[in-house]
Design a protein around this motif. Structure first.
Motif, PDB file in Angstrom:
ATOM      1  N   ASP A 130     -10.003   2.369  41.848  1.00 34.35           N
ATOM      2  CA  ASP A 130      -9.117   2.798  40.755  1.00 34.35           C
ATOM      3  C   ASP A 130      -9.951   3.102  39.520  1.00 34.35           C
ATOM      4  OD1 ASP A 130      -9.736   0.343  39.655  1.00 34.35           O
ATOM      5  OD2 ASP A 130      -7.802  -0.575  40.075  1.00 34.35           O
ATOM      6  N   ALA A 131      -9.284   3.325  38.393  1.00 35.49           N
ATOM      7  CA  ALA A 131      -9.993   3.726  37.174  1.00 35.49           C
ATOM      8  C   ALA A 131     -10.946   2.641  36.679  1.00 35.49           C
ATOM      9  CB  ALA A 131      -8.986   4.067  36.082  1.00 35.49           C
ATOM     10  N   HIS A 159      -8.976  13.037  30.175  1.00 36.14           N
ATOM     11  CA  HIS A 159      -7.988  12.065  30.642  1.00 36.14           C
ATOM     12  C   HIS A 159      -8.456  11.561  32.002  1.00 36.14           C
ATOM     13  CE1 HIS A 159      -4.738  13.146  27.690  1.00 36.14           C
ATOM     14  NE2 HIS A 159      -5.743  13.948  27.421  1.00 36.14           N
ATOM     15  N   THR A 160      -8.066  10.352  32.347  1.00 39.64           N
ATOM     16  CA  THR A 160      -8.715   9.686  33.486  1.00 39.64           C
ATOM     17  C   THR A 160      -8.019   9.893  34.829  1.00 39.64           C
ATOM     18  OG1 THR A 160      -7.562   7.748  32.650  1.00 39.64           O
ATOM     19  CG2 THR A 160      -9.925   7.855  32.247  1.00 39.64           C
ATOM     20  N   ASN A 161      -6.844  10.523  34.827  1.00 36.41           N
ATOM     21  CA  ASN A 161      -6.103  10.591  36.087  1.00 36.41           C
ATOM     22  C   ASN A 161      -6.851  11.383  37.160  1.00 36.41           C
ATOM     23  OD1 ASN A 161      -3.715   9.737  37.380  1.00 36.41           O
ATOM     24  ND2 ASN A 161      -2.976  11.831  37.353  1.00 36.41           N
ATOM     25  N   THR A 215      -9.703   9.528  38.561  1.00 39.81           N
ATOM     26  CA  THR A 215      -9.260   8.413  39.414  1.00 39.81           C
ATOM     27  C   THR A 215      -8.887   8.934  40.808  1.00 39.81           C
ATOM     28  OG1 THR A 215      -8.371   7.364  37.427  1.00 39.81           O
ATOM     29  CG2 THR A 215      -7.696   6.439  39.544  1.00 39.81           C
TER      30      THR A 215
HETATM   31  C1  LIG Z   1       0.858   5.985  28.523  1.00 40.23           C
HETATM   32  C2  LIG Z   1      -0.228   6.606  29.345  1.00 40.23           C
HETATM   33  C3  LIG Z   1      -0.365   7.988  29.359  1.00 40.23           C
HETATM   34  C4  LIG Z   1      -1.347   8.561  30.142  1.00 40.23           C
HETATM   35  N1  LIG Z   1      -1.456   9.916  30.148  1.00 40.23           N
HETATM   36  C5  LIG Z   1      -2.381  10.487  30.930  1.00 40.23           C
HETATM   37  C6  LIG Z   1      -2.493  11.904  30.991  1.00 40.23           C
HETATM   38  O1  LIG Z   1      -1.754  12.647  30.339  1.00 40.23           O
HETATM   39  N2  LIG Z   1      -3.457  12.442  31.798  1.00 40.23           N
HETATM   40  C7  LIG Z   1      -4.313  11.673  32.519  1.00 40.23           C
HETATM   41  O2  LIG Z   1      -5.177  12.213  33.218  1.00 40.23           O
HETATM   42  N3  LIG Z   1      -4.224  10.311  32.478  1.00 40.23           N
HETATM   43  C8  LIG Z   1      -3.277   9.721  31.719  1.00 40.23           C
HETATM   44  N4  LIG Z   1      -3.192   8.356  31.659  1.00 40.23           N
HETATM   45  C9  LIG Z   1      -4.148   7.567  32.445  1.00 40.23           C
HETATM   46  C10 LIG Z   1      -3.767   7.522  33.925  1.00 40.23           C
HETATM   47  O3  LIG Z   1      -2.417   7.137  34.044  1.00 40.23           O
HETATM   48  C11 LIG Z   1      -4.686   6.492  34.593  1.00 40.23           C
HETATM   49  O4  LIG Z   1      -6.033   6.900  34.443  1.00 40.23           O
HETATM   50  C12 LIG Z   1      -4.417   6.382  36.082  1.00 40.23           C
HETATM   51  O5  LIG Z   1      -3.065   6.100  36.345  1.00 40.23           O
HETATM   52  C13 LIG Z   1      -5.272   5.237  36.604  1.00 40.23           C
HETATM   53  O6  LIG Z   1      -4.963   5.037  37.965  1.00 40.23           O
HETATM   54  P1  LIG Z   1      -5.174   3.615  38.587  1.00 40.23           P
HETATM   55  O7  LIG Z   1      -4.930   3.801  40.058  1.00 40.23           O
HETATM   56  O8  LIG Z   1      -6.476   3.049  38.161  1.00 40.23           O
HETATM   57  O9  LIG Z   1      -4.061   2.671  37.940  1.00 40.23           O
HETATM   58  P2  LIG Z   1      -2.462   2.804  37.969  1.00 40.23           P
HETATM   59  O10 LIG Z   1      -2.045   4.237  38.071  1.00 40.23           O
HETATM   60  O11 LIG Z   1      -1.999   1.989  36.801  1.00 40.23           O
HETATM   61  O12 LIG Z   1      -2.055   2.096  39.326  1.00 40.23           O
HETATM   62  C14 LIG Z   1      -2.043   0.699  39.482  1.00 40.23           C
HETATM   63  C15 LIG Z   1      -0.934   0.384  40.471  1.00 40.23           C
HETATM   64  O13 LIG Z   1      -1.036  -0.981  40.866  1.00 40.23           O
HETATM   65  C16 LIG Z   1       0.254  -1.530  40.866  1.00 40.23           C
HETATM   66  N5  LIG Z   1       0.107  -2.981  40.736  1.00 40.23           N
HETATM   67  C17 LIG Z   1      -0.255  -3.675  39.642  1.00 40.23           C
HETATM   68  N6  LIG Z   1      -0.302  -4.999  39.910  1.00 40.23           N
HETATM   69  C18 LIG Z   1       0.014  -5.117  41.201  1.00 40.23           C
HETATM   70  C19 LIG Z   1       0.129  -6.242  42.082  1.00 40.23           C
HETATM   71  N7  LIG Z   1      -0.119  -7.474  41.662  1.00 40.23           N
HETATM   72  N8  LIG Z   1       0.465  -6.008  43.358  1.00 40.23           N
HETATM   73  C20 LIG Z   1       0.693  -4.743  43.809  1.00 40.23           C
HETATM   74  N9  LIG Z   1       0.602  -3.638  43.011  1.00 40.23           N
HETATM   75  C21 LIG Z   1       0.268  -3.836  41.730  1.00 40.23           C
HETATM   76  C22 LIG Z   1       0.950  -0.884  39.701  1.00 40.23           C
HETATM   77  O14 LIG Z   1       2.345  -0.962  39.853  1.00 40.23           O
HETATM   78  C23 LIG Z   1       0.445   0.559  39.834  1.00 40.23           C
HETATM   79  O15 LIG Z   1       1.238   1.340  40.694  1.00 40.23           O
HETATM   80  C24 LIG Z   1      -2.227   7.744  30.902  1.00 40.23           C
HETATM   81  C25 LIG Z   1      -2.087   6.360  30.888  1.00 40.23           C
HETATM   82  C26 LIG Z   1      -1.091   5.785  30.115  1.00 40.23           C
HETATM   83  C27 LIG Z   1      -0.935   4.279  30.125  1.00 40.23           C
END
Ligand SMILES: Cc1cc2nc3c(=O)[nH]c(=O)nc-3n(C[C@H](O)[C@H](O)[C@H](O)COP(=O)(O)OP(=O)(O)OC[C@H]3O[C@@H](n4cnc5c(N)ncnc54)[C@H](O)[C@@H]3O)c2cc1C
Length: 225
Positions: free
Chosen positions: A194-195, A205-207, A210
């Motif tokens: 993940d990120a 942006h980090t999406n 990721t």
């Molecule tokens: C308000 C906001 C706006 C954003 N806007 C942008 C944008 O415009 N463009 C962009 O590129 N990026 C954007 N981002 C950043 C982007 O959302 C993140 O970089 C990306 O989602 C990171 O992915 P991830 O898989 O690391 O985490 P996440 O997407 O947060 O995924 C983590 C997952 O784990 C799950 N989880 C957590 N704890 C548990 C547990 N104990 N058991 C099971 N599941 C669990 C959560 O429900 C979630 O589904 C934004 C972020 C935020 C907060």
């Protein structure tokens, strides 16, 4: 992100260009969320000409946009994002209870240099808002960024819409959590994907980054590396 909001000037914008009630402004936000890519225009800029790459992003949205509060009027917003913050926070255990939520201290703008760069970005955004194409129909700024003391306005802006990363960083040194193929150091059969594994936050942006990490991890797992 620091958001600067500008309502339309209703004395200069024809009534058919906007609807006057607050719920209508909310429906603008909903329509924008469903039909837009997000900001309609984005620029990546350097705060100093000698930098190797941009350190600021300025985003334009055709709504009076704030992640935390519903829109109060029709208009546009400019958001300023620090792309490579020097400040870093901490995530630590609150207790020995594995179900207790962690203690998160983002320490936004704890390094002076970040404040300087962000203030520079806000000044740039205010200059953009003075462009003839915008000033001809915008009203007075809703935020207080232009009211004089930008240095004191910027730290008051909340930063919790910023993507977080690097909490579980990839590397080979003693502080790294995962190795270059995302396996947790010292444990068998556990990867982090993940990120959080980014060694340094990307200048964007980090999406997308990721998703790229996830695609790479799928290939690594399929190859058995
Ligand atoms: C308000 C906001 C706006 C954003 N806007 C942008 C944008 O415009 N463009 C962009 O590129 N990026 C954007 N981002 C950043 C982007 O959302 C993140 O970089 C990306 O989602 C990171 O992915 P991830 O898989 O690391 O985490 P996440 O997407 O947060 O995924 C983590 C997952 O784990 C799950 N989880 C957590 N704890 C548990 C547990 N104990 N058991 C099971 N599941 C669990 C959560 O429900 C979630 O589904 C934004 C972020 C935020 C907060």
């Amino acid at each position: 992100m620091v958001v600067i909001k500008f309502p339309l000037d209703k004395t200069r914008v024809p009534a058919e260009c906007y609807l006057s009630s607050q719920p209508a402004a909310l429906s603008d936000l909903q329509a924008w969320s469903l039909t837009s890519n997000g900001p309609e225009a984005i620029s990546f800029v350097r705060s100093r000409a000698d930098l190797p790459a941009p350190d600021l992003e300025i985003a334009f949205a055709p709504v009076v946009y704030d992640i935390l509060t519903p829109p109060v009027d029709h208009g546009f917003s400019l958001g300023v994002v620090l792309l490579q913050p020097e400040s870093s926070g901490t995530v630590s255990l609150r207790s020995a209870d594995p179900f207790a939520s962690p203690q998160i201290n983002p320490r936004f703008l704890s390094r002076e240099v970040d404040l300087e760069v962000l203030v520079h970005g806000v000044k740039l955004a205010l200059d953009i808002a003075k462009a003839p194409a915008l000033i001809s129909f915008r009203g007075a700024e809703l935020t207080s960024a232009g009211a004089g003391d930008i240095e004191s306005f910027v730290p008051r802006c909340r930063g919790d819409d910023l993507p977080s990363s690097r909490t579980c960083r990839m590397g080979t040194d003693a502080m790294a959590v995962v190795d270059p193929v995302l396996r947790v150091h010292g444990l068998q059969g556990l990867r982090v994907v993940d990120a959080s594994v980014m060694p340094r936050i990307v200048r964007a942006h980090t999406n997308a980054a990721t998703i790229m990490i996830a695609e790479k991890a799928a290939d690594l797992i399929k190859r058995g590396s």
